[in-house]
Motif scaffolding. Sequence first.
Motif, PDB file in Angstrom:
ATOM      1  N   GLY A 280     -40.510  68.090  61.521  1.00 36.54           N
ATOM      2  CA  GLY A 280     -41.634  68.049  62.448  1.00 36.54           C
ATOM      3  C   GLY A 280     -41.210  68.467  63.842  1.00 36.54           C
ATOM      4  O   GLY A 280     -40.015  68.569  64.152  1.00 36.54           O
TER       5      GLY A 280
ATOM      6  N   GLY B 194     -49.912  66.577  58.617  1.00 37.40           N
ATOM      7  CA  GLY B 194     -49.168  67.636  57.941  1.00 37.40           C
ATOM      8  C   GLY B 194     -48.846  67.218  56.520  1.00 37.40           C
ATOM      9  O   GLY B 194     -49.344  66.211  56.020  1.00 37.40           O
TER      10      GLY B 194
ATOM     11  N   SER C  51     -45.822  69.017  60.421  1.00 36.93           N
ATOM     12  CA  SER C  51     -45.915  67.637  60.888  1.00 36.93           C
ATOM     13  C   SER C  51     -45.746  66.671  59.728  1.00 36.93           C
ATOM     14  O   SER C  51     -46.054  66.999  58.575  1.00 36.93           O
ATOM     15  CB  SER C  51     -47.280  67.393  61.539  1.00 36.93           C
ATOM     16  OG  SER C  51     -47.397  68.134  62.728  1.00 36.93           O
TER      17      SER C  51
ATOM     18  N   LEU D 113     -49.329  62.490  60.608  1.00 42.10           N
ATOM     19  CA  LEU D 113     -49.935  63.303  61.670  1.00 42.10           C
ATOM     20  C   LEU D 113     -50.809  64.419  61.099  1.00 42.10           C
ATOM     21  O   LEU D 113     -51.237  65.302  61.819  1.00 42.10           O
ATOM     22  CB  LEU D 113     -48.844  63.916  62.556  1.00 42.10           C
ATOM     23  CG  LEU D 113     -48.114  62.966  63.488  1.00 42.10           C
ATOM     24  CD1 LEU D 113     -46.974  63.681  64.204  1.00 42.10           C
ATOM     25  CD2 LEU D 113     -49.077  62.374  64.512  1.00 42.10           C
TER      26      LEU D 113
END
Length: 184
Positions: free
Chosen positions: A84, A78, A72, A76
């Motif tokens: 993503g 990540g 991600s 988000l």
Amino acid sequence: MRLFGKVSMPNIVNNVDLDKVSQTVANGKNDKNTLKKPVKLQGQWNFDQNKGYQFKTELSFEKGKETIEIDSPSFLGGQGNRLGPMAYCIAGITSCFIGTFVGIATQKGIKLTKLNVNTECKINFAKTFDVADEPITEGIDFEIEAQSEDGDRKKLEEIIKLAEERCPAVYSMSHVIKVNTRIK
């Protein structure tokens, strides 16, 4: 393929094998169940942040398998080290739509000489973060640059409309798809 002792070349236009497509259509007319093709995957969430991805899956195709690692974007949670999930979705939708467009053009005998696409899909993460109950996307825009040997733009515009009606990915975005989820 052999005809009278000679090897005939496959009928390929626009990088689409019309002989294979014709056989698929014939089989489908004989038994519609042959047109139902499953897509399956098995994936694992990665808990080791040093590997640089969050999710890994292996997808099988006719002639092999491909491993895909997904991460991600940082907003988000990540690390942004890989594409993503939504990037894969948009790439899949775009390639499915363009493939449908080319398939229809080919079946109609239109030889394409140029085909480029720009795609944009704005994703609204307000619902994801429980900030607001707003639609997750406003839609997807394809900007297609297409040319054919005969130069007939009207035919290409007709094919766009048919592709919008027939593309499995566009159908999936524009219709409610039943989702079944369970904890095993």
